[in-house]
Motif scaffolding. Structure first.
Motif, PDB file in Angstrom:
ATOM      1  N   LYS A 150       0.825  -1.127  -0.018  1.00 36.23           N
ATOM      2  CA  LYS A 150       0.051  -0.145   0.115  1.00 36.23           C
ATOM      3  C   LYS A 150       0.774   1.297   0.002  1.00 36.23           C
ATOM      4  CE  LYS A 150      -3.906   2.364   2.194  1.00 36.23           C
ATOM      5  NZ  LYS A 150      -4.920   2.257   3.045  1.00 36.23           N
ATOM      6  N   ALA A 151       1.971   1.040   0.916  1.00 33.13           N
ATOM      7  CA  ALA A 151       2.809   2.492   1.092  1.00 33.13           C
ATOM      8  C   ALA A 151       3.381   2.804  -0.597  1.00 33.13           C
ATOM      9  CB  ALA A 151       3.956   2.222   1.829  1.00 33.13           C
ATOM     10  N   ILE A 152       3.895   1.949  -1.113  1.00 36.15           N
ATOM     11  CA  ILE A 152       4.426   2.209  -2.515  1.00 36.15           C
ATOM     12  C   ILE A 152       3.239   2.402  -3.506  1.00 36.15           C
ATOM     13  CG2 ILE A 152       4.485  -0.276  -3.692  1.00 36.15           C
ATOM     14  CD1 ILE A 152       7.368   2.539  -3.441  1.00 36.15           C
ATOM     15  N   SER A 153       1.976   1.910  -3.335  1.00 41.08           N
ATOM     16  CA  SER A 153       0.874   2.161  -4.204  1.00 41.08           C
ATOM     17  C   SER A 153       0.595   3.680  -4.330  1.00 41.08           C
ATOM     18  CB  SER A 153      -0.092   1.314  -4.287  1.00 41.08           C
ATOM     19  OG  SER A 153       0.466  -0.061  -4.139  1.00 41.08           O
ATOM     20  N   VAL A 154       0.378   4.218  -3.007  1.00 42.14           N
ATOM     21  CA  VAL A 154       0.220   5.761  -2.751  1.00 42.14           C
ATOM     22  C   VAL A 154       1.142   6.415  -3.306  1.00 42.14           C
ATOM     23  CG1 VAL A 154      -0.510   7.491  -1.054  1.00 42.14           C
ATOM     24  CG2 VAL A 154      -1.493   4.896  -0.694  1.00 42.14           C
ATOM     25  N   ILE A 155       2.542   6.256  -3.096  1.00 47.53           N
ATOM     26  CA  ILE A 155       3.585   7.262  -3.520  1.00 47.53           C
ATOM     27  C   ILE A 155       3.437   6.897  -5.301  1.00 47.53           C
ATOM     28  CG2 ILE A 155       5.768   7.355  -3.744  1.00 47.53           C
ATOM     29  CD1 ILE A 155       6.387   6.043  -1.024  1.00 47.53           C
ATOM     30  N   GLN A 156       3.048   5.733  -5.584  1.00 45.97           N
ATOM     31  CA  GLN A 156       3.182   5.596  -7.126  1.00 45.97           C
ATOM     32  C   GLN A 156       2.157   6.564  -7.774  1.00 45.97           C
ATOM     33  OE1 GLN A 156       2.106   1.560  -8.926  1.00 45.97           O
ATOM     34  NE2 GLN A 156       0.837   2.653 -10.060  1.00 45.97           N
ATOM     35  N   LEU A 157       1.033   6.833  -7.112  1.00 46.88           N
ATOM     36  CA  LEU A 157      -0.230   7.520  -7.729  1.00 46.88           C
ATOM     37  C   LEU A 157       0.103   9.041  -7.628  1.00 46.88           C
ATOM     38  CD1 LEU A 157      -3.307   5.725  -5.759  1.00 46.88           C
ATOM     39  CD2 LEU A 157      -2.534   5.381  -8.399  1.00 46.88           C
ATOM     40  N   LYS A 158       1.086   9.241  -6.636  1.00 45.46           N
ATOM     41  CA  LYS A 158       1.405  10.628  -6.440  1.00 45.46           C
ATOM     42  C   LYS A 158       2.659  10.905  -7.539  1.00 45.46           C
ATOM     43  CE  LYS A 158       1.108  11.334  -1.639  1.00 45.46           C
ATOM     44  NZ  LYS A 158       1.602  11.535  -0.313  1.00 45.46           N
TER      45      LYS A 158
END
Length: 658
Positions: free
Chosen positions: A311-319
């Motif tokens: 989840k952590a890397i997915s949220v950063i990815q969206l940003k």
């Protein structure tokens, strides 16, 4: 030669004369090339969408998609039992491991050596028959080259040479070199069974062994690759595109495939794990629980940590994606800045006036007023991950291999190869796509210039602005509507993770996928790429063939073949098979449908091969020769140059040398 030969022609002939200094040398080479033209066409092997399944890939490579088994059956059918043929095939595929088993169980080992060596020589003679002695000689291992060459060209049924051949085999055994000789000749058989290997993209992601596949290819004698979307993603990560880095990590965490990241490429994930535990320690992260493949297991504690990292890397990815989309408005992808469309107070996603209920709305690192901005902790984490990818020496070596052996497409022997799609308009005509600062291309020009753009991201002498654009462009190739590697309306990553309404998950296919069964459309594409001949084809992968639903991999009246290998276990339930490979030999095309591979251990111990079904796609009216191939065109041009050199010698235009 005409008397008005240009200075340029003379300069070329003078250079050619350095290799062929007299009439005898030039004539001998013409004779050699004319003879080669009449050899049978070499066998080509087509694989696609390997997705890190190194064990299945290596097995299919060793058995040449059943080509070796077919040759063994043709040679020994009626002479030896099927079980013996199966054991011989397994020995050819895995000589070191199979020898250990046989030596532990065989009572009369010398007799077995005698029989087996003669059989292996027969197989080697068969697979080498379509090559010149010179080419075969170059394929032989140095320590056994002379011996193998002698055995290939002498037969025990020749009365005058029977004793000679027998003594060679006897001496191999008596000197204790039988095991080494068997391993050597088995490797020669594997090498000569396939003349050229084509990889139609997607070596990376899902399975744990992409690095093993690339290490294997590094040793392979002749191969090329047409980049796939997953390869491009890793290339972008290596080039320093942070959105690509996030996507690579997200996919590895999604499939619990950390072997490639940590062990193969030395990417340090401790900072990501530490950050995830601190920020998402109270979040169940249910939508991010990893999908376990290949019999993997994971205890609850580690599964929870993996989900938090996911989840952590997915949220950063969206940003990071949104930042690039805003930086490149010409891509028309700002509608995919999804964090801007969330009503964080009500927990709903709002787009085009439509509200969608979210599975969860826990975004502790997102500022609703500035949703695409990284927190200081996220920024520091990305700097460390970026550094890890950029300094990974093995990753750089593997990406360099992809650059040196591949591009977006290739044309080989009247076959157009590419991974996924060619952008098309609604009427099936080639679509013009903007690449950089108003540059617009379609078809062949588009594919070529995309390839040049990819290379620009790695070349230090590229003008800085173009280089930065090239680095960003990896993201468009991964998820852009008119990308030849994607060609869909959107990549619904966010929707699948966060929205309850499954209708939002749909990714509308582009026109290529809608129209590729139309023969006229395929002909238009082939014409645009300059592919000529009556038996021309498009061959690509990317989209798994749903055999279980009755889908046929042969489309457009035989003009197009889809060979998504389906190697990844993630697709097996969906497709009903483990995909396709394609073999193109001197008698025509054979499409090979595979069932899932069990393991190399099963193949070695129980003689189990991949269960495959061969479908004859297209048989040639005559056995194709080298003269019928691209190589034949090259040889004809060389022969014409040599004939002009002969003319120059015979008419005193050039003087012969010793």
């Amino acid at each position: 030669m005409n008397t008005d030969t240009t200075n340029r022609d003379m300069h070329y002939l003078q250079l050619l004369s350095n290799s062929f200094p007299n009439i005898a040398a030039a004539s001998t080479e013409i004779i050699n090339l004319e003879a080669i033209m009449n050899l049978p066409k070499g066998t080509e092997h087509f694989l696609a969408d390997l997705h890190g399944e190194s064990a299945a890939f290596q097995h299919v490579l060793k058995n040449a998609s059943g080509n070796i088994r077919r040759k063994v059956s043709e040679l020994f059918k009626g002479d030896i039992r099927e079980a013996e043929r199966r054991e011989l095939c397994t020995l050819i595929y895995y000589p070191e491991q199979k020898l250990e088993l046989i030596k532990a169980n065989e009572e009369d080992l010398d007799d077995w050596y005698h029989i087996t060596i003669h059989r292996l020589v027969a197989v080697c003679r068969d697979v080498s028959s379509k090559y010149t002695r010179s080419k075969v000689r170059k394929s032989l291992p140095e320590e056994f080259g002379y011996i193998i060459e002698e055995l290939l060209h002498e037969r025990t049924d020749d009365i005058d040479k029977a004793a000679y051949v027998s003594v060679i085999v006897d001496t191999i055994i008596s000197t204790g070199r039988a095991d080494d000789f068997i391993v050597a000749i088995c490797n020669v058989i594997q090498r000569l069974a396939i003349d050229q290997l084509h990889i139609l993209g997607d070596i990376y992601d899902r399975g744990p062994g992409a690095h093993i596949i690339l290490d294997t290819l590094r040793q392979y004698h002749s191969w090329d690759i047409q980049w796939g979307n997953h390869d491009i993603l890793w290339m972008g990560a290596c080039a320093g595109n942070n959105a690509c880095i996030c996507n690579v990590l997200r996919l590895c965490l999604r499939y619990a495939n950390l072997t490639t990241i940590e062990e193969a490429y030395g990417i340090n994930l401790v900072p990501l794990a530490t950050f995830a535990m601190e920020v998402y320690g109270d979040d169940p992260c249910e939508e991010f629980i990893p999908r376990l493949l290949n019999g993997n297991t994971m205890d609850d504690k580690y599964q929870r940590l993996t989900a938090q990292m996911h989840k952590a890397i997915s949220v950063i990815q969206l940003k990071k994606e949104a930042q690039i989309f805003h930086r490149r408005p010409e891509w028309q992808m700002e509608n995919r800045c999804v964090l801007e469309h969330i009503d964080y107070q009500r927990g709903v996603y709002v787009v085009d006036g439509q509200e969608y209920e979210m599975k969860s709305c826990h975004f502790p690192t997102v500022d609703p007023d500035n949703p695409n901005e990284l927190t200081p902790e996220e920024h520091q984490l990305m700097e460390r991950l970026h550094h890890s990818f950029r300094v990974s020496e093995k990753l750089r070596k593997h990406i360099k291999m992809l650059l040196s052996h591949g591009c977006m497409y290739t044309i080989c022997n009247q076959n157009l190869l590419f991974h996924a799609a060619i952008p098309l308009n609604d009427d099936g005509s080639l679509k013009e796509v903007e690449l950089y600062k108003g540059e617009r291309y379609s078809g062949k020009d588009l594919m070529h210039n995309i390839g040049m753009m990819v290379r620009a991201a790695f070349e230090n002498d590229t003008e800085q602005e173009r280089r930065l654009y090239a680095r960003d462009y990896f993201l468009y190739l991964w998820s852009g509507k008119d990308s030849p590697l994607f060609n869909k309306s959107k990549m619904a990553t966010f929707e699948r993770y966060f929205l309850k309404d499954k209708s939002t998950y749909k990714e509308e296919k582009g026109n290529y996928f809608l129209l590729r069964d139309n023969e006229e459309v395929c002909d238009r594409i082939l014409d645009a790429f300059g592919v000529k001949g009556q038996n021309r084809h498009i061959i690509n992968g990317h989209v798994p063939v749903h055999v279980a639903k009755g889908e046929n991999p042969i489309k457009a009246n035989g003009k197009l073949m889809v060979i998504d290998g389906g190697f990844s276990e993630a697709y097996h339930n969906e497709t009903g098979i483990a995909g396709y490979t394609l073999v193109y030999h001197s008698r025509g095309f054979q499409l090979v449908q595979h069932e899932p591979f069990t393991s190399a251990q099963d193949a070695i111990q129980r003689g189990l091969d991949i269960k495959s079904t061969t479908q004859l796609v297209e048989l040639s009216a005559h056995r194709m020769r080298v003269a019928d191939t691209d190589k034949g065109d090259e040889l004809r041009a060389q022969i014409e140059d040599l004939r002009q050199l002969l003319y120059a010698y015979r008419h005193g235009i050039l003087k012969e040398r010793k």
